[in-house]
Structure formats: structure tokens, C-alpha cells
Write a protein that holds these residues in place. Structure first.
Motif, PDB file in Angstrom:
ATOM      1  N   CYS A  70       9.030   2.732 -13.244  1.00 16.48           N
ATOM      2  CA  CYS A  70       8.751   3.216 -11.895  1.00 16.48           C
ATOM      3  C   CYS A  70       9.973   3.791 -11.193  1.00 16.48           C
ATOM      4  O   CYS A  70       9.839   4.584 -10.266  1.00 16.48           O
ATOM      5  N   GLU A 104       0.510   1.902 -18.283  1.00 16.85           N
ATOM      6  CA  GLU A 104      -0.367   2.772 -17.495  1.00 16.85           C
ATOM      7  C   GLU A 104      -1.336   3.520 -18.417  1.00 16.85           C
ATOM      8  O   GLU A 104      -0.942   4.043 -19.456  1.00 16.85           O
ATOM      9  N   GLN A 126       0.821  -1.211   0.000  1.00 13.24           N
ATOM     10  CA  GLN A 126       0.000   0.000   0.000  1.00 13.24           C
ATOM     11  C   GLN A 126       0.855   1.262   0.000  1.00 13.24           C
ATOM     12  O   GLN A 126       0.522   2.254  -0.660  1.00 13.24           O
ATOM     13  N   MET A 177       3.404   5.539  -6.005  1.00 13.46           N
ATOM     14  CA  MET A 177       3.155   5.459  -7.450  1.00 13.46           C
ATOM     15  C   MET A 177       2.174   6.537  -7.898  1.00 13.46           C
ATOM     16  O   MET A 177       2.410   7.240  -8.887  1.00 13.46           O
ATOM     17  N   GLU A 178       1.077   6.655  -7.179  1.00 19.09           N
ATOM     18  CA  GLU A 178       0.061   7.641  -7.548  1.00 19.09           C
ATOM     19  C   GLU A 178       0.609   9.054  -7.471  1.00 19.09           C
ATOM     20  O   GLU A 178       0.351   9.887  -8.351  1.00 19.09           O
ATOM     21  N   GLU A 190      -0.170  -5.325  -9.645  1.00 21.37           N
ATOM     22  CA  GLU A 190      -1.533  -4.867  -9.362  1.00 21.37           C
ATOM     23  C   GLU A 190      -1.844  -3.588 -10.132  1.00 21.37           C
ATOM     24  O   GLU A 190      -2.956  -3.410 -10.640  1.00 21.37           O
ATOM     25  N   LYS A 191      -0.883  -2.695 -10.241  1.00 17.20           N
ATOM     26  CA  LYS A 191      -1.096  -1.457 -10.998  1.00 17.20           C
ATOM     27  C   LYS A 191      -1.289  -1.752 -12.478  1.00 17.20           C
ATOM     28  O   LYS A 191      -1.992  -1.015 -13.179  1.00 17.20           O
ATOM     29  N   ALA A 200       3.066  -4.737  -6.120  1.00 17.21           N
ATOM     30  CA  ALA A 200       2.414  -3.439  -6.314  1.00 17.21           C
ATOM     31  C   ALA A 200       2.379  -3.072  -7.792  1.00 17.21           C
ATOM     32  O   ALA A 200       1.375  -2.544  -8.298  1.00 17.21           O
ATOM     33  N   THR A 201       3.455  -3.349  -8.519  1.00 15.81           N
ATOM     34  CA  THR A 201       3.512  -3.028  -9.938  1.00 15.81           C
ATOM     35  C   THR A 201       2.557  -3.913 -10.732  1.00 15.81           C
ATOM     36  O   THR A 201       1.856  -3.445 -11.632  1.00 15.81           O
ATOM     37  N   HIS A 235       1.944   1.723  -3.561  1.00 18.43           N
ATOM     38  CA  HIS A 235       0.837   2.238  -4.383  1.00 18.43           C
ATOM     39  C   HIS A 235       0.676   3.751  -4.196  1.00 18.43           C
ATOM     40  O   HIS A 235       0.471   4.492  -5.171  1.00 18.43           O
TER      41      HIS A 235
END
Length: 445
Positions: free
Chosen positions: A252, A233, A31, A37-38, A379-380, A376-377, A34
Motif C-alpha cells: 500500500c 488483492e 473510510q 486505496m480504491e 478489512e481490504k 483498513a488494510t 479505503h
């Protein structure tokens, strides 16, 4: 008398100094990533740069297309004529290798690009080439035209005039100087983007041809000297990009993630590196640092009396411990044909076990941190629960492939993390010559 081997005492030492993997909350870590990332995608302050590659991956590679693939990132330059067969798989039909221009002495800009063109030009004679993909693994500023402006070279290459130049455009000019017409598309990319793209031709439908199945989301990972991830993305607010049907790849810069699980020995080690305060995750996971970090930890354990052996003063006086030497030792602790193993005599078994035990804790944490960043990547990238479209993860790098205990621990942690909220099928695999085949796919992307 040597100190007896005590797993309990060594584990308590690792917890006290903050590098035990049991301190890490993996779900919270995912989390955290994430969130960074945002922020990075929005252009806000973030330890993850989230760099647009300005390349949109093709949904499938077209059979019969032929391209030139180039790969530069060290002391060698590779070039290949690559054709995509009826299954869309990249096949190198002619490959060549030469020393990277500037590695045997200083060169000017024209000589640098002429050296690259000299390797590529013969492959273009008699072939209908649709494009050139150039995996150029040096620091670059990527442009909207899928070119890269060089910002720095590593110490292996002595070509200072090239800094600030557009790599693809200058290669086109060098080919023109040889009276070889360059194809319309010259696409420049880095190794992480190339790793991702290589999966399009090498891991179709999750590594299997599933009847009626579609290819699952794709993630590229580099875990070697450094650590990085990339994924497609759909929305990048900081550049006004919003394209649900045609995402572009984002790199990233995962090694820069500032995780919250660095302990006092991590911070001491970091303060002595060339870039203190930066690349926090990379310094806990990647091959450039695992040996030196473990060495720093082992020296503290010796000073604290956790173990001892007759030649420990010699060990403590070493200026450094390279990851490859540590890995050789860990793969064969009782063999004495390496710098570490030869320090231990027949009466030093307890000390040897202590070294292996502590190094294994460092590796276990590295694998867990890396798995969280990859999860995390993935899931993104849009991993889901459809068993016919497993997420595809392409990994390149010797730390993943060869470092003792890394691959099995990473994949085990990744399975747990990706399935923590329900089944999430995925396939993870290395791809041979990922940089070269990824460059080939980029030429058509």
C-alpha cells in the motif's frame, strides 16, 4: 520557580496545536484510507501508491520443500537454507551472514552481485533447492516476473552501477559465473511483502491449529523506521488484474497517506524534513520521525511556558532528538543515564512529568493513526466474522515492538476499530526473522 505539572493545560496545548488523539475520528479515518486505496488501485491520483508485488501467496506451504532465503536491507546480508516441515513451518537449517556489498567502500555491479552469490552458493551444494526468495528492502520497481528493478540505494550502500538493474536476473548471472546453476524461480520482494508471507508459515489458522479450521485473511505490517502495510488483492484495475481465486499481494505504501489530522506543529515539522509534503502518515507514526516530532512539540511547549526547568536552554539548543534516545528516557524517566534524563535535577519533577505526558499524547495519536491504517488494510484483505478463521496480522519493526506505549495502544485501538460493526476476530503477532522466512515462502509462491 518551575511551572506546576498540569495535565489539563498540557491537553489543551495539544488540542490547540492539533496533535491530540482526541481530534481524530477513527471510523472516518478508516473510510478515508479505503477511498485512497480504491483510487490507488484504479491508477487515479492518490496518496497511496498501491503497488502490485506480482506475487500470489500460496494457500499453504508444502512440507519437505527446500529453498534459499536472502535478506538485504541494511548493513548486513543474510542467507539461509530453509526447509518447510510437516506442519508447513519454515525452519532455517543453515544460516550465514556477511556485510552487505558496498557498505565498506564502492563496488561495481558485478562485484555487488558476486558478493551476494558468494554467500548463497555454498548453501546450494548438495541440496535440492526449489527456488530463491530475496527480500531486497530498497526502492524498486516490481516487474510482472516477480523481479525488482532498483531505483535507488540508501546511503549505506555505495554501488551506483546497480541502480536500474534487475536484482533477481543479475543474481542468477552471478551464480552462473560461479558455475552454480540457479533454480528456475528467483523471486524478489520487499520487507512488507515478506512480513505478510512469513505469516503463511508462522501463523497458520490464526496462530493455532484449529481442527477443521481454515486460515483467515493475512496482512503484513512494518512499523519500525518506516510504516507500511500489504495484503492480497483480487482486483487491480490499473494493471488489468482480476483473479478472485488467486489474488496477488499489493503493497500500500501506507506511510504516504495524506491524513487530515495534521496540526500546525506537524506542518512546521514537515516543512523542515527532506521531503516536505510527502509521507504524512509516516511522519506521525514511525520511528524515523517520532523523536524529532516530539522534540519539535516540546520546544514549542517550553516557549509557551507550559513547563520549565533549569537546563531548558541547553535542551532547546540541541540540534536534534533521536527516537531511540527519547524511547530510552520514556522507558525510565527517573534514570539519568541518558541525554534527556541527565538534564533534570531533583527539583524538576514537574517538568519531567510534563515531558512524559506530552510525549505520551504524541505516542497515543501515532498508535491510533497506525491502527486505523492497519484496520483498513485488514478489512481490504477480507476480514470477516467467522471465529474459526480470524484475520492474521504479522507485524515487524522496533517501533511496534519496543517504543514505549506503542504496542498496547495500537492493539487496543485496533480491537475497537475492527469490531466497530460487529465481532471481527483477529490475531496480531510479531514473527521472528519475518523478512527471511517471508522470502522463503516467496520462493514457492
Amino acid at each position: 520557580m518551575s511551572t506546576p505539572f498540569s495535565p489539563k493545560a498540557l491537553s489543551e496545548f495539544a488540542r490547540y496545536y492539533g496533535f491530540h488523539y482526541a481530534r481524530v475520528d477513527p471510523s472516518a479515518l478508516v473510510q478515508d484510507i479505503h477511498g485512497e486505496m480504491e483510487r490507488g488501485l484504479r491508477g487515479q491520483a492518490s496518496s497511496l501508491s498501491m503497488i502490485p508485488a506480482h506475487i500470489s501467496p500460496v494457500s499453504r506451504t508444502m512440507p519437505g520443500k527446500t529453498v534459499i532465503a536472502l535478506d538485504a536491507g541494511g548493513t548486513n546480508l543474510r542467507a539461509a537454507l530453509v526447509t518447510f516441515n510437516e506442519d508447513g513451518k519454515a525452519v532455517a537449517t543453515d544460516s550465514r551472514k556477511a556485510p552487505m556489498p558496498g557498505t565498506s567502500g564502492p563496488v561495481g555491479a558485478d562485484a555487488f552481485f558476486d558478493g551476494i552469490a558468494a554467500l548463497a552458493a555454498p548453501l546450494m551444494k548438495g541440496a535440492r533447492v526449489e527456488g530463491i526468495g530475496f527480500c531486497f528492502s530498497y526502492p524498486m520497481e516490481m516487474t510482472s516476473g516477480a523481479d525488482g528493478i532498483l531505483t535507488a540505494f540508501s546511503k549505506e550502500v555505495d554501488a551506483p552501477q546497480v541502480v536500474g538493474m534487475s536484482i533477481g536476473a543479475e543474481l542468477g548471472r552471478a551464480l552462473a559465473r560461479r558455475n552454480v546453476p540457479a533454480p528456475e524461480r528467483i523471486v524478489v520482494l520487499n520487507d512488507t511483502t515478506a512480513a505478510l508471507l512469513s505469516g503463511l508459515s508462522q501463523l497458520p489458522c490464526g496462530g493455532e491449529h484449529l481442527e477443521g479450521g481454515q486460515s483467515g485473511p493475512l496482512t503484513g505490517v512494518i512499523l519500525g523506521t518506516g510504516f507500511n502495510t500489504a495484503y492480497p488483492e483480487k482486483r487491480i484495475p490499473k494493471i488489468g488484474f482480476d483473479s478472485p481465486d488467486s489474488p496477488q499481494i499489493v503493497v500500500c505504501e501506507t506511510g504516504g497517506f495524506a491524513h487530515r489530522y495534521a496540526g500546525p506543529l506537524d506542518r512546521e515539522f514537515d516543512s523542515a524534513t527532506k521531503n516536505p509534503g510527502a509521507y504524512t502518515l509516516e511522519k506521525a507514526t514511525a520511528g524515523a520521525y517520532l523523536g524529532p516530532l516530539t522534540f519539535h512539540i516540546l520546544k514549542q511547549a517550553l516557549r509557551d511556558g507550559l513547563f520549565s526547568f533549569d537546563r531548558q536552554d541547553e535542551f532547546l539548543s540541541w540540534p536534534a532528538l533521536h527516537t531511540k534516545d527519547l524511547n530510552t528516557f520514556l522507558c525510565g524517566p527517573f534514570a539519568q543515564e541518558n541525554p534527556i534524563g541527565e538534564l533534570f535535577g531533583s527539583g524538576d519533577r514537574d517538568a519531567l512529568l510534563s515531558v512524559v505526558y506530552l510525549a505520551s499524547i504524541v505516542t497515543g495519536r501515532a498508535a491510533l493513526l497506525a491502527a486505523a491504517a492497519i484496520a483498513a488494510t485488514v478489512e481490504k484483505a477480507g476480514a470477516g466474522a467467522d471465529p474459526l478463521t480470524p484475520a492474521r496480522i504479522v507485524v515487524e519493526g522496533t517501533t511496534y515492538l519496543a517504543y514505549k506505549g506503542m504496542r498496547s495502544a495500537l492493539e487496543s485501538n485496533l480491537h475497537v476499530l475492527l469490531n466497530r460493526n460487529g465481532p471481527c476476530p483477529f490475531v496480531i503477532a510479531p514473527v521472528e526473522q519475518a523478512s527471511l522466512f517471508g522470502a522463503a515462502v516467496a520462493a514457492l509462491s
